[in-house]
Design an enzyme around this catalytic site. Structure first.
Site, PDB file in Angstrom:
ATOM      1  N   ASP A   1      85.031  69.382 -27.853  1.00 58.12           N
ATOM      2  CA  ASP A   1      86.080  68.428 -27.504  1.00 58.12           C
ATOM      3  C   ASP A   1      86.866  68.107 -28.774  1.00 58.12           C
ATOM      4  O   ASP A   1      86.593  67.128 -29.459  1.00 58.12           O
ATOM      5  CB  ASP A   1      85.464  67.163 -26.891  1.00 58.12           C
ATOM      6  CG  ASP A   1      86.517  66.163 -26.413  1.00 58.12           C
ATOM      7  OD1 ASP A   1      87.715  66.445 -26.569  1.00 58.12           O
ATOM      8  OD2 ASP A   1      86.135  65.105 -25.885  1.00 58.12           O
ATOM      9  N   HIS A   2      87.826  68.987 -29.103  1.00 67.31           N
ATOM     10  CA  HIS A   2      88.660  68.802 -30.292  1.00 67.31           C
ATOM     11  C   HIS A   2      90.130  68.866 -29.911  1.00 67.31           C
ATOM     12  O   HIS A   2      90.512  69.588 -28.988  1.00 67.31           O
ATOM     13  CB  HIS A   2      88.383  69.900 -31.333  1.00 67.31           C
ATOM     14  CG  HIS A   2      87.015  69.847 -31.937  1.00 67.31           C
ATOM     15  ND1 HIS A   2      86.436  68.663 -32.338  1.00 67.31           N
ATOM     16  CD2 HIS A   2      86.113  70.818 -32.224  1.00 67.31           C
ATOM     17  CE1 HIS A   2      85.236  68.924 -32.844  1.00 67.31           C
ATOM     18  NE2 HIS A   2      85.018  70.214 -32.778  1.00 67.31           N
TER      19      HIS A   2
ATOM     20  N   GLY B   1      82.706  61.763 -34.703  1.00 66.71           N
ATOM     21  CA  GLY B   1      84.085  62.222 -34.736  1.00 66.71           C
ATOM     22  C   GLY B   1      84.507  62.847 -36.052  1.00 66.71           C
ATOM     23  O   GLY B   1      83.818  62.771 -37.067  1.00 66.71           O
ATOM     24  N   GLU B   2      85.689  63.506 -35.999  1.00 67.76           N
ATOM     25  CA  GLU B   2      86.290  64.102 -37.181  1.00 67.76           C
ATOM     26  C   GLU B   2      87.784  63.814 -37.175  1.00 67.76           C
ATOM     27  O   GLU B   2      88.394  63.571 -36.130  1.00 67.76           O
ATOM     28  CB  GLU B   2      86.073  65.629 -37.208  1.00 67.76           C
ATOM     29  CG  GLU B   2      84.627  66.059 -37.302  1.00 67.76           C
ATOM     30  CD  GLU B   2      84.043  66.391 -35.945  1.00 67.76           C
ATOM     31  OE1 GLU B   2      84.802  66.467 -34.956  1.00 67.76           O
ATOM     32  OE2 GLU B   2      82.820  66.563 -35.881  1.00 67.76           O
TER      33      GLU B   2
ATOM     34  N   ASN C   1      90.560  65.307 -34.729  1.00 68.80           N
ATOM     35  CA  ASN C   1      90.795  64.780 -33.391  1.00 68.80           C
ATOM     36  C   ASN C   1      91.729  63.570 -33.379  1.00 68.80           C
ATOM     37  O   ASN C   1      92.369  63.295 -32.368  1.00 68.80           O
ATOM     38  CB  ASN C   1      89.478  64.345 -32.742  1.00 68.80           C
ATOM     39  CG  ASN C   1      88.519  65.484 -32.577  1.00 68.80           C
ATOM     40  OD1 ASN C   1      88.919  66.597 -32.273  1.00 68.80           O
ATOM     41  ND2 ASN C   1      87.246  65.210 -32.791  1.00 68.80           N
TER      42      ASN C   1
END
Length: 342
Positions: free
Chosen positions: A37-38, A111-112, A115
Site C-alpha cells: 500500500d504505497h 509508514g514512510e 506515501n
C-alpha cells in the site's frame, strides 16, 4: 502448522500481472496474499529501463478477492498517518468483509515518506507515527464493535460514526515492525506480527521479547502464540542462472539503506539513484537469490525454527509459475504438519 503467503508487488508489476500472480498462488497452494500500500514505489524504473508501477491496493483488492476462491488477502502494509482517516480504512474493510467473509486482513505499519510527502502531507517523526498507528487501530476496532461511535483522539476524531455494513469484529490486524516499539504494540493490540529483512537472532533476542512485553499488558492476547507471526522474505529463483535471478532484484537496492525509512525523502528517483550505488552482493546477503530450491527450503526452515508460523514470499523470479511449482513440489511438503523440523 506453517502457513504460506504470496506478496503481490504493485511496484514491480502491473495490477493485472499481480492478479495473475494471486491466481497462480491459489492454484499452487498458498494460503494468503499480501499487497503493498504505497503512493510512490520504492524505485523509479526496472533494470531494463521500463517504468516502475504504482497501482492502488484498495482498487486492486476487490478484483483479487473476486479472481480467487479461498485465498485470504490483505495489505502489507498500510501506514495510517495523514492520507487515511482510520474511519475510512474501517469503512473499506467492512465492505470487503461483507463481500468476502473471513478472507480479508489489514496490515499496518508506521509508514514512510513516499506515501505522505507526495500529497503535501509531511511525514512526522517515528514517535508520532507510532502513536498515530496505535490510535488508528483502536478507532478501527471501536467502529466494528460498537454503533454510533464518538472518539476524541489525539490525531483524529469520530462523531456518532456508524458502519452500517460489515461484521461486528474487525478482520485480523497485523502490525509490522523492525523495532521494539511496534513489536510491543503488536503484542498488545494486534492479531498478528510481521517483519522483514530481519535476521533470526535479532528476532529471537529483541523483537519477539518485545512482542511478549506487549502481550503482558494486552486485553486481547494471553501469549505470543495467540498472534500469527509472519516473516516477509524476498526470493528470486531461476533454475539456470543466478544472474538472471539477481537482475530483477537490483532496483530494490534502495531499500537496503535505512535512511529512506527514516528521512522525509519520497522521490523514487532519489531512492534509486542512491540504491544503484549499493553493491549487489548486499542483495545476495539479504535476499534468497538462487538456482537451487534447497536454498528456499533452508531459509524457510531458518525462520520456522526462529518461531514464525507464516512465511510470506515476495518473488522477483523471472518465471513466477516456475517459482510456484518449486514451492509446491519442494518446499510446502517439507512443512506439512508433523513433517517440518519444528
Amino acid at each position: 502448522m506453517v502457513r504460506f503467503g504470496w506478496f503481490a508487488s504493485l511496484e514491480e508489476f502491473t495490477p493485472d500481472e499481480c492478479l495473475q500472480q494471486v491466481e497462480l498462488a491459489e492454484q499452487y497452494g498458498f494460503d494468503t496474499a499480501w499487497v503493498n500500500d504505497h503512493f510512490h514505489p520504492w524505485f523509479d524504473h526496472k533494470q531494463d529501463g521500463s517504468s516502475a508501477n504504482g497501482g492502488n491496493c484498495w482498487a486492486w483488492l476487490p478484483a483479487a478477492l473476486d479472481r480467487t476462491d479461498d485465498l485470504v488477502i490483505g495489505t502489507g502494509v498500510t501506514g495510517i498517518i495523514h492520507r487515511y482517516h482510520p474511519g475510512n480504512v474501517a469503512h473499506r474493510l467492512a465492505t470487503l468483509e461483507e463481500m468476502y467473509p473471513d478472507r480479508v486482513f489489514l496490515g499496518v505499519g508506521s509508514g514512510e515518506a513516499l506515501n505522505e510527502s507526495p500529497l503535501g502531507l509531511p511525514m512526522p517523526g517515528f514517535g508520532e507515527s507510532a502513536k498515530r498507528t496505535a490510535e488508528a487501530i483502536r478507532m478501527i476496532r471501536a467502529l466494528f464493535e460498537n454503533e454510533f461511535v464518538s472518539y476524541d483522539g489525539n490525531f483524529w476524531s469520530l462523531e456518532e460514526a456508524n458502519l452500517y455494513t460489515g461484521p461486528d469484529e474487525a478482520p485480523p490486524i497485523y502490525i509490522a515492525s523492525n523495532g521494539s516499539t511496534l513489536a510491543r504494540m503488536a503484542g498488545d493490540l494486534g492479531d498478528g506480527y510481521v517483519t522483514v529483512f530481519e535476521h533470526p537472532e535479532r528476532v529471537q533476542d529483541e523483537l519477539f521479547p518485545a512482542v511478549e512485553t506487549g502481550v503482558e499488558k494486552s486485553d486481547r492476547n494471553e501469549s505470543i502464540n495467540d498472534l500469527d507471526r509472519s516473516i516477509h522474505l524476498h526470493v528470486s529463483y531461476d533454475p539456470d542462472s543466478e544472474e538472471a535471478a539477481l537482475e530483477p532484484c537490483l532496483p530494490w537496492r534502495g531499500t537496503m539503506l535505512d535512511i529512506f525509512f527514516q528521512a522525509d525523502i519520497a522521490d523514487p528517483r532519489v531512492v534509486q539513484d542512491h540504491g544503484d550505488k549499493v553493491d549487489p552482493n548486499v542483495l545476495r546477503e539479504e535476499m534468497t537469490i538462487t538456482t537451487d530450491p534447497q536454498d528456499i527450503v533452508d531459509v524457510t526452515q531458518k525462520y520456522v525454527d526462529a518461531g514464525f508460523n507464516h512465511i510470506v514470499y515476495q518473488s522477483h523470479s523471472p518465471d513466477q509459475e516456475a517459482f510456484c511449482q518449486v514451492l509446491e513440489e519442494e518446499v510446502f511438503p517439507r512443512f506439512d504438519e508433523g513433517d517440518a523440523d519444528l
